[in-house]
Design a protein around this motif. Sequence first.
Motif, PDB file in Angstrom:
ATOM      1  N   GLN A 185     -17.547  -3.581 -64.950  1.00  0.00           N
ATOM      2  CA  GLN A 185     -18.691  -3.407 -65.845  1.00  0.00           C
ATOM      3  C   GLN A 185     -18.452  -2.270 -66.824  1.00  0.00           C
ATOM      4  O   GLN A 185     -18.781  -2.383 -68.017  1.00  0.00           O
ATOM      5  CB  GLN A 185     -19.955  -3.165 -65.019  1.00  0.00           C
ATOM      6  CG  GLN A 185     -20.358  -4.358 -64.171  1.00  0.00           C
ATOM      7  CD  GLN A 185     -21.464  -4.038 -63.184  1.00  0.00           C
ATOM      8  OE1 GLN A 185     -21.668  -2.879 -62.808  1.00  0.00           O
ATOM      9  NE2 GLN A 185     -22.192  -5.056 -62.749  1.00  0.00           N
ATOM     10  N   LEU A 186     -17.866  -1.164 -66.348  1.00  0.00           N
ATOM     11  CA  LEU A 186     -17.600  -0.021 -67.215  1.00  0.00           C
ATOM     12  C   LEU A 186     -16.572  -0.377 -68.281  1.00  0.00           C
ATOM     13  O   LEU A 186     -16.749  -0.051 -69.463  1.00  0.00           O
ATOM     14  CB  LEU A 186     -17.114   1.167 -66.383  1.00  0.00           C
ATOM     15  CG  LEU A 186     -16.739   2.436 -67.162  1.00  0.00           C
ATOM     16  CD1 LEU A 186     -17.916   2.930 -68.002  1.00  0.00           C
ATOM     17  CD2 LEU A 186     -16.270   3.524 -66.203  1.00  0.00           C
ATOM     18  N   ARG A 189     -18.179  -2.608 -70.924  1.00  0.00           N
ATOM     19  CA  ARG A 189     -19.072  -1.852 -71.807  1.00  0.00           C
ATOM     20  C   ARG A 189     -18.265  -1.065 -72.844  1.00  0.00           C
ATOM     21  O   ARG A 189     -18.651  -0.981 -74.013  1.00  0.00           O
ATOM     22  CB  ARG A 189     -19.950  -0.891 -71.002  1.00  0.00           C
ATOM     23  CG  ARG A 189     -21.082  -1.543 -70.253  1.00  0.00           C
ATOM     24  CD  ARG A 189     -22.153  -0.525 -69.869  1.00  0.00           C
ATOM     25  NE  ARG A 189     -21.628   0.564 -69.065  1.00  0.00           N
ATOM     26  CZ  ARG A 189     -21.548   0.545 -67.737  1.00  0.00           C
ATOM     27  NH1 ARG A 189     -21.956  -0.511 -67.064  1.00  0.00           N
ATOM     28  NH2 ARG A 189     -21.072   1.598 -67.077  1.00  0.00           N
ATOM     29  N   THR A 190     -17.155  -0.481 -72.402  1.00  0.00           N
ATOM     30  CA  THR A 190     -16.333   0.300 -73.316  1.00  0.00           C
ATOM     31  C   THR A 190     -15.748  -0.576 -74.418  1.00  0.00           C
ATOM     32  O   THR A 190     -15.798  -0.230 -75.607  1.00  0.00           O
ATOM     33  CB  THR A 190     -15.201   0.997 -72.547  1.00  0.00           C
ATOM     34  OG1 THR A 190     -15.771   1.886 -71.581  1.00  0.00           O
ATOM     35  CG2 THR A 190     -14.305   1.781 -73.485  1.00  0.00           C
ATOM     36  N   ARG A 192     -16.862  -3.496 -75.363  1.00  0.00           N
ATOM     37  CA  ARG A 192     -17.960  -4.021 -76.181  1.00  0.00           C
ATOM     38  C   ARG A 192     -18.368  -3.006 -77.249  1.00  0.00           C
ATOM     39  O   ARG A 192     -18.614  -3.364 -78.401  1.00  0.00           O
ATOM     40  CB  ARG A 192     -19.156  -4.362 -75.298  1.00  0.00           C
ATOM     41  CG  ARG A 192     -20.329  -4.981 -76.080  1.00  0.00           C
ATOM     42  CD  ARG A 192     -21.561  -5.119 -75.209  1.00  0.00           C
ATOM     43  NE  ARG A 192     -21.317  -5.997 -74.087  1.00  0.00           N
ATOM     44  CZ  ARG A 192     -21.602  -5.698 -72.824  1.00  0.00           C
ATOM     45  NH1 ARG A 192     -22.112  -4.520 -72.534  1.00  0.00           N
ATOM     46  NH2 ARG A 192     -21.374  -6.566 -71.871  1.00  0.00           N
ATOM     47  N   THR A 193     -18.430  -1.745 -76.875  1.00  0.00           N
ATOM     48  CA  THR A 193     -18.772  -0.701 -77.848  1.00  0.00           C
ATOM     49  C   THR A 193     -17.713  -0.615 -78.942  1.00  0.00           C
ATOM     50  O   THR A 193     -18.034  -0.479 -80.126  1.00  0.00           O
ATOM     51  CB  THR A 193     -18.907   0.658 -77.147  1.00  0.00           C
ATOM     52  OG1 THR A 193     -19.948   0.577 -76.159  1.00  0.00           O
ATOM     53  CG2 THR A 193     -19.242   1.755 -78.138  1.00  0.00           C
ATOM     54  N   GLN A 196     -18.003  -3.447 -81.332  1.00  0.00           N
ATOM     55  CA  GLN A 196     -19.249  -3.341 -82.098  1.00  0.00           C
ATOM     56  C   GLN A 196     -19.053  -2.498 -83.348  1.00  0.00           C
ATOM     57  O   GLN A 196     -19.597  -2.797 -84.410  1.00  0.00           O
ATOM     58  CB  GLN A 196     -20.338  -2.721 -81.220  1.00  0.00           C
ATOM     59  CG  GLN A 196     -21.652  -2.469 -81.962  1.00  0.00           C
ATOM     60  CD  GLN A 196     -22.682  -1.781 -81.078  1.00  0.00           C
ATOM     61  OE1 GLN A 196     -22.459  -1.589 -79.861  1.00  0.00           O
ATOM     62  NE2 GLN A 196     -23.799  -1.387 -81.653  1.00  0.00           N
TER      63      GLN A 196
END
Length: 227
Positions: A185-186, A189-190, A192-193, A196
């Motif tokens: 998950q971490l 998220r990294t 994905r950021t 983005q």
Amino acid sequence: YARYGDGRALHVGHEALLTGPSGDALTWLGNAVRWAGQSDEPVIGVEEGSGVESAELVLDGLGLAAAVVPANSLDGIDVLVTSSYGERSDAQYAAIREFVRQGGGLVQGGHAWWWSYFNDNVAERYMGNRILNDMGLTVTEGTVNAGIDLVAIDPPSSLLHAGWALDAIADHLSGATPLDTPDQQLAVRTVRTAVQYLPVSFAVYWNRVRLLLDEIDPVVPTSADPV
């Protein structure tokens, strides 16, 4: 922060942390320039015209050898303290990168959210990023809520690094180094950021993302498994 060649670079999200820190932030600044300079007594140059010239007095108060130096002058210093504002020539950007690569230190402060209101492609065009990108750092237009975050005793996870997170996902998918669920998950998220904020033209990262996506079977929702 980043290590680049034989040198070190650190960016802080607001120049006020260089010019008017107090308490723990003051301690942090002293530690930051010592870390960047790889010495307890580095010779520090605060760049003239950068808007952070008053950092000289702050650093002097910490017992560190600091002086305001002419813009784009790197002679005789171990650490350059500057802001991420102000245009430079391509040669000047390259000179700072080479200064760090050869063992120099860079402590830079500033934000890009205001700049992004009037310009596009922050990742590649913002002035501070033209120094930092090759070092693996990128200032984005994103902001965070003000507050106090306690520094953990343990160092942060390497999965907070966009490149290492991408490597970890690839190794997980190949079975080489499986990640447990929290680390999956971490890492996601990294990444994905990163996608983005980094434009598709930021090939150094996006090419690796594309290669990874080519290896993943597409997820097609069905009535039995809609998510």
